[in-house]
Design a protein around this motif. Structure first.
Motif, mmCIF file in Angstrom:
data_model
loop_
_atom_site.group_PDB
_atom_site.id
_atom_site.type_symbol
_atom_site.label_atom_id
_atom_site.label_comp_id
_atom_site.label_asym_id
_atom_site.label_seq_id
_atom_site.Cartn_x
_atom_site.Cartn_y
_atom_site.Cartn_z
ATOM 1 N N GLU A 332 0.830 -1.202 0.000
ATOM 2 C CA GLU A 332 0.000 0.000 0.000
ATOM 3 C C GLU A 332 0.864 1.252 0.000
ATOM 4 O O GLU A 332 0.562 2.243 -0.669
ATOM 5 N N ARG A 333 1.959 1.199 0.739
ATOM 6 C CA ARG A 333 2.868 2.341 0.813
ATOM 7 C C ARG A 333 3.484 2.625 -0.564
ATOM 8 O O ARG A 333 3.609 3.780 -0.979
ATOM 9 N N GLU A 334 3.831 1.575 -1.284
ATOM 10 C CA GLU A 334 4.413 1.746 -2.613
ATOM 11 C C GLU A 334 3.375 2.316 -3.590
ATOM 12 O O GLU A 334 3.687 3.180 -4.408
ATOM 13 N N ARG A 335 2.131 1.877 -3.471
ATOM 14 C CA ARG A 335 1.081 2.388 -4.354
ATOM 15 C C ARG A 335 0.828 3.871 -4.086
ATOM 16 O O ARG A 335 0.654 4.649 -5.028
ATOM 17 N N VAL A 336 0.819 4.244 -2.823
ATOM 18 C CA VAL A 336 0.631 5.660 -2.480
ATOM 19 C C VAL A 336 1.775 6.497 -3.044
ATOM 20 O O VAL A 336 1.564 7.596 -3.585
ATOM 21 N N ALA A 337 2.999 5.966 -2.948
ATOM 22 C CA ALA A 337 4.158 6.697 -3.465
ATOM 23 C C ALA A 337 4.055 6.868 -4.988
ATOM 24 O O ALA A 337 4.313 7.957 -5.520
ATOM 25 N N ILE A 338 3.664 5.807 -5.696
ATOM 26 C CA ILE A 338 3.480 5.896 -7.151
ATOM 27 C C ILE A 338 2.410 6.935 -7.487
ATOM 28 O O ILE A 338 2.558 7.748 -8.414
ATOM 29 N N HIS A 339 1.331 6.899 -6.725
ATOM 30 C CA HIS A 339 0.215 7.830 -6.956
ATOM 31 C C HIS A 339 0.679 9.288 -6.809
ATOM 32 O O HIS A 339 0.419 10.124 -7.684
ATOM 33 N N GLU A 340 1.356 9.588 -5.706
ATOM 34 C CA GLU A 340 1.782 10.969 -5.460
ATOM 35 C C GLU A 340 2.863 11.407 -6.455
ATOM 36 O O GLU A 340 2.892 12.571 -6.875
ATOM 37 N N ALA A 393 -4.575 16.518 -11.570
ATOM 38 C CA ALA A 393 -5.482 15.740 -10.721
ATOM 39 C C ALA A 393 -5.542 14.285 -11.169
ATOM 40 O O ALA A 393 -5.655 13.366 -10.338
ATOM 41 N N LEU A 394 -5.464 14.030 -12.478
ATOM 42 C CA LEU A 394 -5.547 12.662 -13.006
ATOM 43 C C LEU A 394 -4.222 11.921 -12.929
ATOM 44 O O LEU A 394 -4.182 10.694 -13.111
ATOM 45 N N GLY A 395 -3.126 12.637 -12.664
ATOM 46 C CA GLY A 395 -1.794 12.029 -12.693
ATOM 47 C C GLY A 395 -1.633 10.854 -11.766
ATOM 48 O O GLY A 395 -0.989 9.844 -12.118
ATOM 49 N N GLY A 396 -2.225 10.911 -10.575
ATOM 50 C CA GLY A 396 -2.082 9.818 -9.617
ATOM 51 C C GLY A 396 -2.735 8.545 -10.109
ATOM 52 O O GLY A 396 -2.134 7.455 -10.068
ATOM 53 N N ALA A 397 -3.973 8.636 -10.583
ATOM 54 C CA ALA A 397 -4.686 7.446 -11.061
ATOM 55 C C ALA A 397 -4.012 6.857 -12.297
ATOM 56 O O ALA A 397 -3.896 5.625 -12.436
ATOM 57 N N VAL A 398 -3.553 7.711 -13.210
ATOM 58 C CA VAL A 398 -2.889 7.225 -14.428
ATOM 59 C C VAL A 398 -1.586 6.515 -14.073
ATOM 60 O O VAL A 398 -1.244 5.472 -14.661
ATOM 61 N N ALA A 399 -0.843 7.029 -13.098
ATOM 62 C CA ALA A 399 0.400 6.371 -12.677
ATOM 63 C C ALA A 399 0.111 4.982 -12.114
ATOM 64 O O ALA A 399 0.858 4.021 -12.373
ATOM 65 N N GLU A 400 -0.975 4.851 -11.345
ATOM 66 C CA GLU A 400 -1.351 3.534 -10.821
ATOM 67 C C GLU A 400 -1.690 2.581 -11.968
ATOM 68 O O GLU A 400 -1.343 1.391 -11.924
ATOM 69 N N GLU A 401 -2.377 3.077 -12.983
ATOM 70 C CA GLU A 401 -2.728 2.236 -14.120
ATOM 71 C C GLU A 401 -1.482 1.728 -14.842
ATOM 72 O O GLU A 401 -1.403 0.563 -15.259
ATOM 73 N N ILE A 402 -0.486 2.623 -14.990
ATOM 74 C CA ILE A 402 0.729 2.251 -15.720
ATOM 75 C C ILE A 402 1.489 1.146 -14.994
ATOM 76 O O ILE A 402 1.989 0.185 -15.600
ATOM 77 N N PHE A 403 1.559 1.246 -13.657
ATOM 78 C CA PHE A 403 2.383 0.302 -12.890
ATOM 79 C C PHE A 403 1.612 -0.895 -12.361
ATOM 80 O O PHE A 403 2.180 -1.957 -12.153
ATOM 81 N N TYR A 404 0.318 -0.727 -12.118
ATOM 82 C CA TYR A 404 -0.448 -1.822 -11.517
ATOM 83 C C TYR A 404 -1.577 -2.322 -12.411
ATOM 84 O O TYR A 404 -2.236 -3.314 -12.077
ATOM 85 N N GLY A 405 -1.810 -1.651 -13.511
ATOM 86 C CA GLY A 405 -2.869 -2.081 -14.411
ATOM 87 C C GLY A 405 -4.261 -1.705 -13.968
ATOM 88 O O GLY A 405 -5.252 -2.137 -14.581
ATOM 89 N N GLY A 406 -4.394 -0.951 -12.901
ATOM 90 C CA GLY A 406 -5.711 -0.542 -12.411
ATOM 91 C C GLY A 406 -5.598 0.564 -11.379
ATOM 92 O O GLY A 406 -4.500 0.923 -10.943
ATOM 93 N N ARG A 407 -6.739 1.122 -11.001
ATOM 94 C CA ARG A 407 -6.774 2.224 -10.040
ATOM 95 C C ARG A 407 -7.157 1.735 -8.651
ATOM 96 O O ARG A 407 -7.499 0.567 -8.458
ATOM 97 N N SER A 408 -7.108 2.651 -7.688
ATOM 98 C CA SER A 408 -7.522 2.348 -6.318
ATOM 99 C C SER A 408 -8.513 3.413 -5.847
ATOM 100 O O SER A 408 -8.757 4.410 -6.528
ATOM 101 N N THR A 409 -9.068 3.207 -4.665
ATOM 102 C CA THR A 409 -10.026 4.172 -4.118
ATOM 103 C C THR A 409 -9.367 5.493 -3.736
ATOM 104 O O THR A 409 -10.061 6.474 -3.466
ATOM 105 N N GLY A 410 -8.031 5.529 -3.725
ATOM 106 C CA GLY A 410 -7.336 6.765 -3.374
ATOM 107 C C GLY A 410 -7.519 7.880 -4.396
ATOM 108 O O GLY A 410 -7.177 9.029 -4.129
ATOM 109 N N SER A 411 -8.051 7.528 -5.570
ATOM 110 C CA SER A 411 -8.246 8.529 -6.629
ATOM 111 C C SER A 411 -9.606 9.206 -6.560
ATOM 112 O O SER A 411 -9.909 10.074 -7.377
ATOM 113 N N ARG A 412 -10.413 8.852 -5.603
ATOM 114 C CA ARG A 412 -11.785 9.368 -5.547
ATOM 115 C C ARG A 412 -11.819 10.894 -5.463
ATOM 116 O O ARG A 412 -12.537 11.558 -6.207
#
Length: 499
Positions: A332-340, A393-412
């Motif tokens: 989760e910590r790594e996903r948050v870092a990718i998002h930010e 604003a979309l940068g965090g969700a797009v970064a998650e898609e690139i590295f994990y193939g999907g988004r998380s609830t953190g993009s709400r």
């Protein structure tokens, strides 16, 4: 009198006991007697409570509250509203001058604007400026379930302020009603007779304030929702002046910060001008809270003065909430870092030198955040600027898609911000729909245009971040290890990879 009342109660109780014994004697079932007594007692209690409450509320008088000694010089960031209010108040101060020119005295001043901008402070300063008797109340104080109670309190309010003025040997009085939308809302012809009677009484009292009275009463009211007020209340002759009290600009924010820093020991290297730069969009109340929180941080560290670091932490606290002690797992910590980092890299590409810090410190509901350098106060936005803000604003969700193939609830929250900006684009005539009234669009048209704009900007954001995919690994290692990444470090790594 108390003895007579007590004797009456004893007689009533005795009569009830005798009646109960007599009914038992004639053969009435005890269950029916008990039920009858309970119903009688309930009706007696309700009648007594209602009567006592109605008498108590109707007879309750407004109490005069002496305002804190406050002048217009003690209020920062509202130069224009202060000028408008001072000009209106001069009608109370210079009576001979307005009579000579044939000016009708003002009866009401309405202060409107966002919460925390100083509307109540302006009303208190107005009482000091005019040396008037002063009574403050809230719109909710006049709302009761019993018809006529609120209207009675309005009458008492105007009567009380005149009596206070006479007692204090003053020829003017000011009534301040905060949140006036509580009693001044639009009348819809429904069954809210209490609300209507209260508003009608207020209108009558304002109309009855004549210029030849010994005590001239001025009503100052404040609201955050002017659009909810009844048109009869807003017409000329009642609220003659409507003064907008907006959020302070940079000069105003610096003035407010200096006012709240007067009783606080500040370190010599602290720049309140820089703090004012970083607090765009803050209200006066938020700036006061910022200085107070900075003092609390200084106390926690046993510091004798407020340092720049304390003010920086206070800004984050006011903007995003207190630092939380949440423990996240490594994934989760790594996903948050990718998002930010996605937010930060997009921001640096569309607005160079804009990122101040990337942090994994949880605050409020956020597990991480990107702090931006202050921009100049800006009130007009072009289509390019708004589209760039959506991409950030979309940068965090797009970064998650690139590295994990999907988004998380953190993009709400990011999506909510993006859709709000899209609405601004459409309503400002910057979409392919052109200039169109928002109400002329169906829900399907809104959804289609919103989706098209977001999809186009998402593709542009994905293309931009795809060019920096290799840079993420180096930035990610540093951010996870140190929990923070400064804007300078981010820019140095981006330049190094680009070279």
């Amino acid at each position: 009198m108390r003895k007579i009342n007590s004797f009456g109660k004893e007689m009533a109780i005795g009569a009830i006991v005798v009646l109960f014994v007599f009914l038992l004697y004639v053969g009435l079932p005890p269950a029916i007697l008990v039920m009858g007594l309970l119903m009688f007692g309930a009706l007696f209690f309700i009648a007594r409570t209602r009567g006592g409450l109605a008498m108590g509320t109707a007879g309750k008088k407004a109490t005069a509250r002496k305002p804190d000694y406050l002048t217009f010089e003690d209020i920062g960031g509202q130069d224009q509203p202060k000028r408008e209010l001072t000009e209106a108040l001069d009608f109370l101060v210079h009576r001979e001058k307005i009579q000579k020119l044939g000016i009708r005295p003002l009866k009401g001043i309405l202060l409107t604007g966002p919460p925390g901008t100083g509307k109540t402070l302006l009303a208190k300063a107005a009482a000091q400026y005019t040396h008037s008797a002063f009574i403050a109340a809230s719109g909710s104080e006049f709302v009761e379930m019993y018809v006529g109670v609120g209207a009675g309190r309005i009458r008492d309010l105007f009567k009380e302020v005149r009596q206070q003025a006479i007692k204090q040997k003053r020829d003017s009085a000011i009534i301040f009603i905060d949140e006036i939308d509580g009693i001044g809302g639009k009348r819809d012809g429904g069954q809210h007779r209490e609300y209507d009677q209260t508003l009608n009484q207020l209108l009558t009292e304002m109309d009855g304030v004549q210029g030849d009275e010994s005590v001239r009463v001025l009503l100052i009211a404040a609201t955050n929702r002017k659009e909810l007020l009844d048109p009869a209340l807003l017409r000329p002759g009642r609220f003659d002046r409507q003064i907008q009290v907006d959020l302070p600009d940079k000069t105003g924010r610096e003035h407010i910060l200096k006012l709240h820093a007067r009783n606080k020991p500040m370190a010599k290297d602290v720049s309140l001008s820089k703090v004012a730069d970083e607090t765009f969009g803050f209200s006066g109340a938020q700036l006061e809270s910022l200085m107070n929180e900075a003092a609390i941080y200084a106390m926690r560290e046993s510091s004798d003065t407020l340092q720049t670091s304390h003010l920086t932490q206070a800004i984050d606290k006011v903007m995003m909430g207190e630092r939380m002690d949440r423990e996240t797992n490594s994934e989760e910590r790594e996903r948050v870092a990718i998002h930010e980092l996605g937010h930060a890299i997009v921001a640096e590409n569309v607005r160079p030198e804009s990122v101040a810090q990337v942090s994994l410190t949880p605050r409020g509901q956020a597990l991480g955040y990107v702090r931006h350098h202050p921009q100049q106060d800006q009130y007009l936005y072009t289509q390019i600027v708004l589209e760039e803000q959506i991409m950030i604003a979309l940068g965090g969700a797009v970064a998650e898609e690139i590295f994990y193939g999907g988004r998380s609830t953190g993009s709400r929250g990011d999506f909510e911000q993006a859709t709000n900006i899209v609405r601004t684009l459409i309503e400002s005539g910057m979409s392919k729909l052109g200039i169109i009234h928002p109400q002329a669009l169906t829900q399907e048209q809104w959804s289609a245009e919103n989706a098209e704009i977001l999809n186009q900007l998402t593709d542009r954001t994905r293309e931009l971040l795809g060019k920096h995919k290799e840079t993420f690994n180096q930035l990610l290692d540093h951010l996870i290890r140190e929990e923070t990444l400064s804007g300078k470090q981010l820019r140095d790594i981006l330049r190094e990879k680009a070279a």
